[in-house]
Design a protein around this motif. Structure first.
Motif, mmCIF file in Angstrom:
data_model
loop_
_atom_site.group_PDB
_atom_site.id
_atom_site.type_symbol
_atom_site.label_atom_id
_atom_site.label_comp_id
_atom_site.label_asym_id
_atom_site.label_seq_id
_atom_site.Cartn_x
_atom_site.Cartn_y
_atom_site.Cartn_z
ATOM 1 N N SER A 1 -5.728 8.235 -9.475
ATOM 2 C CA SER A 1 -5.254 6.957 -10.011
ATOM 3 C C SER A 1 -4.946 5.946 -8.910
ATOM 4 O O SER A 1 -4.896 4.735 -9.169
ATOM 5 C CB SER A 1 -4.013 7.161 -10.873
ATOM 6 N N LYS A 2 -4.754 6.425 -7.696
ATOM 7 C CA LYS A 2 -4.392 5.522 -6.600
ATOM 8 C C LYS A 2 -5.545 4.594 -6.228
ATOM 9 O O LYS A 2 -5.320 3.492 -5.734
ATOM 10 C CB LYS A 2 -3.916 6.309 -5.377
ATOM 11 N N PHE A 3 -6.774 5.015 -6.481
ATOM 12 C CA PHE A 3 -7.910 4.134 -6.208
ATOM 13 C C PHE A 3 -7.826 2.891 -7.085
ATOM 14 O O PHE A 3 -7.977 1.767 -6.610
ATOM 15 C CB PHE A 3 -9.244 4.861 -6.421
ATOM 16 N N ALA A 4 -7.563 3.104 -8.373
ATOM 17 C CA ALA A 4 -7.434 1.969 -9.292
ATOM 18 C C ALA A 4 -6.261 1.087 -8.885
ATOM 19 O O ALA A 4 -6.356 -0.150 -8.936
ATOM 20 C CB ALA A 4 -7.263 2.467 -10.724
ATOM 21 N N ARG A 5 -5.173 1.691 -8.452
ATOM 22 C CA ARG A 5 -4.001 0.906 -8.048
ATOM 23 C C ARG A 5 -4.285 0.080 -6.794
ATOM 24 O O ARG A 5 -3.858 -1.078 -6.692
ATOM 25 C CB ARG A 5 -2.795 1.820 -7.847
ATOM 26 N N ILE A 6 -4.997 0.667 -5.842
ATOM 27 C CA ILE A 6 -5.359 -0.068 -4.623
ATOM 28 C C ILE A 6 -6.284 -1.234 -4.967
ATOM 29 O O ILE A 6 -6.097 -2.359 -4.496
ATOM 30 C CB ILE A 6 -6.015 0.876 -3.588
ATOM 31 N N LEU B 1 0.826 -1.206 0.000
ATOM 32 C CA LEU B 1 0.000 0.000 0.000
ATOM 33 C C LEU B 1 0.863 1.260 0.000
ATOM 34 O O LEU B 1 0.617 2.185 -0.780
ATOM 35 C CB LEU B 1 -0.940 -0.033 1.211
ATOM 36 N N ASP B 2 1.894 1.295 0.823
ATOM 37 C CA ASP B 2 2.764 2.479 0.891
ATOM 38 C C ASP B 2 3.441 2.766 -0.447
ATOM 39 O O ASP B 2 3.510 3.912 -0.880
ATOM 40 C CB ASP B 2 3.837 2.305 1.974
ATOM 41 N N GLU B 3 3.937 1.706 -1.097
ATOM 42 C CA GLU B 3 4.609 1.905 -2.387
ATOM 43 C C GLU B 3 3.627 2.381 -3.449
ATOM 44 O O GLU B 3 3.970 3.226 -4.281
ATOM 45 C CB GLU B 3 5.278 0.607 -2.838
ATOM 46 N N LEU B 4 2.409 1.834 -3.436
ATOM 47 C CA LEU B 4 1.408 2.229 -4.441
ATOM 48 C C LEU B 4 0.977 3.670 -4.266
ATOM 49 O O LEU B 4 0.858 4.414 -5.228
ATOM 50 C CB LEU B 4 0.171 1.339 -4.340
ATOM 51 N N VAL B 5 0.699 4.057 -3.033
ATOM 52 C CA VAL B 5 0.213 5.415 -2.773
ATOM 53 C C VAL B 5 1.327 6.423 -3.020
ATOM 54 O O VAL B 5 1.081 7.510 -3.554
ATOM 55 C CB VAL B 5 -0.361 5.522 -1.345
ATOM 56 N N ASN B 6 2.545 6.079 -2.641
ATOM 57 C CA ASN B 6 3.722 6.879 -2.966
ATOM 58 C C ASN B 6 3.540 8.365 -2.632
ATOM 59 O O ASN B 6 3.880 9.247 -3.419
ATOM 60 C CB ASN B 6 4.082 6.686 -4.446
ATOM 61 N N GLY B 7 2.943 8.628 -1.477
ATOM 62 C CA GLY B 7 2.796 10.009 -1.021
ATOM 63 C C GLY B 7 1.703 10.814 -1.692
ATOM 64 O O GLY B 7 1.604 12.026 -1.482
ATOM 65 N N ALA B 8 0.860 10.202 -2.495
ATOM 66 C CA ALA B 8 -0.176 10.932 -3.243
ATOM 67 C C ALA B 8 -1.427 11.169 -2.399
ATOM 68 O O ALA B 8 -2.549 10.926 -2.835
ATOM 69 C CB ALA B 8 -0.517 10.198 -4.528
ATOM 70 N N VAL B 9 -1.227 11.630 -1.171
ATOM 71 C CA VAL B 9 -2.312 12.047 -0.290
ATOM 72 C C VAL B 9 -2.105 13.534 -0.066
ATOM 73 O O VAL B 9 -1.028 13.960 0.357
ATOM 74 C CB VAL B 9 -2.286 11.273 1.052
ATOM 75 N N VAL C 1 -14.833 -10.999 -12.795
ATOM 76 C CA VAL C 1 -14.627 -9.742 -13.506
ATOM 77 C C VAL C 1 -15.769 -8.809 -13.161
ATOM 78 O O VAL C 1 -16.929 -9.218 -13.143
ATOM 79 C CB VAL C 1 -14.613 -10.003 -15.033
ATOM 80 N N GLY C 2 -15.448 -7.556 -12.890
ATOM 81 C CA GLY C 2 -16.518 -6.625 -12.574
ATOM 82 C C GLY C 2 -16.032 -5.206 -12.446
ATOM 83 O O GLY C 2 -15.037 -4.805 -13.048
ATOM 84 N N LYS C 3 -16.764 -4.471 -11.616
ATOM 85 C CA LYS C 3 -16.414 -3.072 -11.385
ATOM 86 C C LYS C 3 -16.565 -2.759 -9.911
ATOM 87 O O LYS C 3 -17.335 -3.391 -9.187
ATOM 88 C CB LYS C 3 -17.265 -2.145 -12.235
ATOM 89 N N CYS C 4 -15.782 -1.776 -9.503
ATOM 90 C CA CYS C 4 -15.727 -1.375 -8.103
ATOM 91 C C CYS C 4 -16.073 0.107 -8.006
ATOM 92 O O CYS C 4 -15.660 0.912 -8.845
ATOM 93 C CB CYS C 4 -14.318 -1.624 -7.559
ATOM 94 N N HIS C 5 -16.852 0.441 -6.987
ATOM 95 C CA HIS C 5 -17.201 1.829 -6.687
ATOM 96 C C HIS C 5 -16.680 2.139 -5.293
ATOM 97 O O HIS C 5 -16.916 1.360 -4.359
ATOM 98 C CB HIS C 5 -18.715 2.035 -6.705
ATOM 99 N N VAL D 1 -16.583 12.059 -1.930
ATOM 100 C CA VAL D 1 -15.825 11.861 -3.161
ATOM 101 C C VAL D 1 -16.077 10.420 -3.597
ATOM 102 O O VAL D 1 -15.976 9.500 -2.782
ATOM 103 C CB VAL D 1 -14.312 12.088 -2.934
ATOM 104 N N ILE D 2 -16.403 10.242 -4.875
ATOM 105 C CA ILE D 2 -16.718 8.907 -5.384
ATOM 106 C C ILE D 2 -15.924 8.641 -6.657
ATOM 107 O O ILE D 2 -15.838 9.493 -7.540
ATOM 108 C CB ILE D 2 -18.229 8.762 -5.684
ATOM 109 N N VAL D 3 -15.363 7.452 -6.730
ATOM 110 C CA VAL D 3 -14.753 6.948 -7.952
ATOM 111 C C VAL D 3 -15.541 5.690 -8.288
ATOM 112 O O VAL D 3 -15.587 4.755 -7.486
ATOM 113 C CB VAL D 3 -13.259 6.614 -7.751
ATOM 114 N N LYS D 4 -16.206 5.689 -9.438
ATOM 115 C CA LYS D 4 -17.061 4.544 -9.745
ATOM 116 C C LYS D 4 -16.668 3.871 -11.047
ATOM 117 O O LYS D 4 -15.922 4.431 -11.839
ATOM 118 C CB LYS D 4 -18.545 4.950 -9.745
ATOM 119 N N ASP D 5 -17.171 2.655 -11.200
ATOM 120 C CA ASP D 5 -16.971 1.864 -12.417
ATOM 121 C C ASP D 5 -15.503 1.569 -12.721
ATOM 122 O O ASP D 5 -15.089 1.525 -13.881
ATOM 123 C CB ASP D 5 -17.619 2.546 -13.625
ATOM 124 N N VAL D 6 -14.711 1.343 -11.678
ATOM 125 C CA VAL D 6 -13.313 0.961 -11.881
ATOM 126 C C VAL D 6 -13.286 -0.543 -12.169
ATOM 127 O O VAL D 6 -13.703 -1.351 -11.341
ATOM 128 C CB VAL D 6 -12.454 1.283 -10.641
#
Length: 183
Positions: free
Chosen positions: A100-105, A47-55, A83-87, A64-69
């Protein structure tokens, strides 16, 4: 590691009664090994490497919503894809996460042998941990090949799972706003 996995795939091919030396299968064990390594690369990510300080600091305290990932995972029971989608929704508490960090997580946890219920919870807890949000909601909708290709063979079945943390769990109005916005 790739060579060891390839040897296992060759044994599986033989076990199925096929000849791994025939033209169409000669390189299949190695290709399958590399594919499996890619499909499970989440085990080698943190998690730390993926987020890479992008907070980032933010005065926004509204949802805040990120949908259909899109997400792709492997069922831990049959090693077949789902296979599906995440909100994902959250209520910032002075910090927001780079988009982009949501998709990476999501991908980090999906790229492991998994069940959807646990995947949903892992994503929610990770977003909560990284952002310190006042609440987090995660909904996943997915089709499972273990239900479609084998077993009951139900082609149009969709599994939905949700995890609500903090204000999303405690306040029906917040939860309902999230659910309405992802429809």
């Amino acid at each position: 590691m790739t060579e060891q996995l390839a040897n296992h795939f060759e044994a599986i091919i033989r076990g199925l009664g096929e000849d791994p030396t025939r033209e169409g299968l000669v390189k299949t064990p190695e290709r399958a090994a590399k594919a499996m390594q890619y499909l499970t690369k989440g085990y080698n990510e943190s998690l730390d490497e993926l987020v890479n300080g992008a907070v980032f600091s933010s005065d926004n305290d509204e949802m805040v919503i990120v949908k259909d990932v899109e997400l792709y995972s492997l069922c831990e029971h049959h090693l077949l894809p789902f296979v599906g989608k995440c909100h994902v929704g959250y209520l910032p508490n002075g910090k927001v996460l780079g988009l982009s960090k949501f998709a990476r997580i999501i991908d980090m946890f999906a790229r492991r042998l998994q069940i959807q219920e646990n995947l949903t919870r892992q994503i929610a807890l990770a977003v909560q941990e990284v952002t310190g949000a006042r609440g987090v909601g995660v909904v996943i909708e997915a089709k499972h090949m273990c239900m479609q290709m084998r077993g009951v063979e139900k082609q149009h079945s969709v599994m939905k799972s949700s995890v609500m943390l903090g204000a999303f769990r405690e306040h029906a109005q917040t939860r309902q706003e999230f659910l309405n916005l992802i429809r």
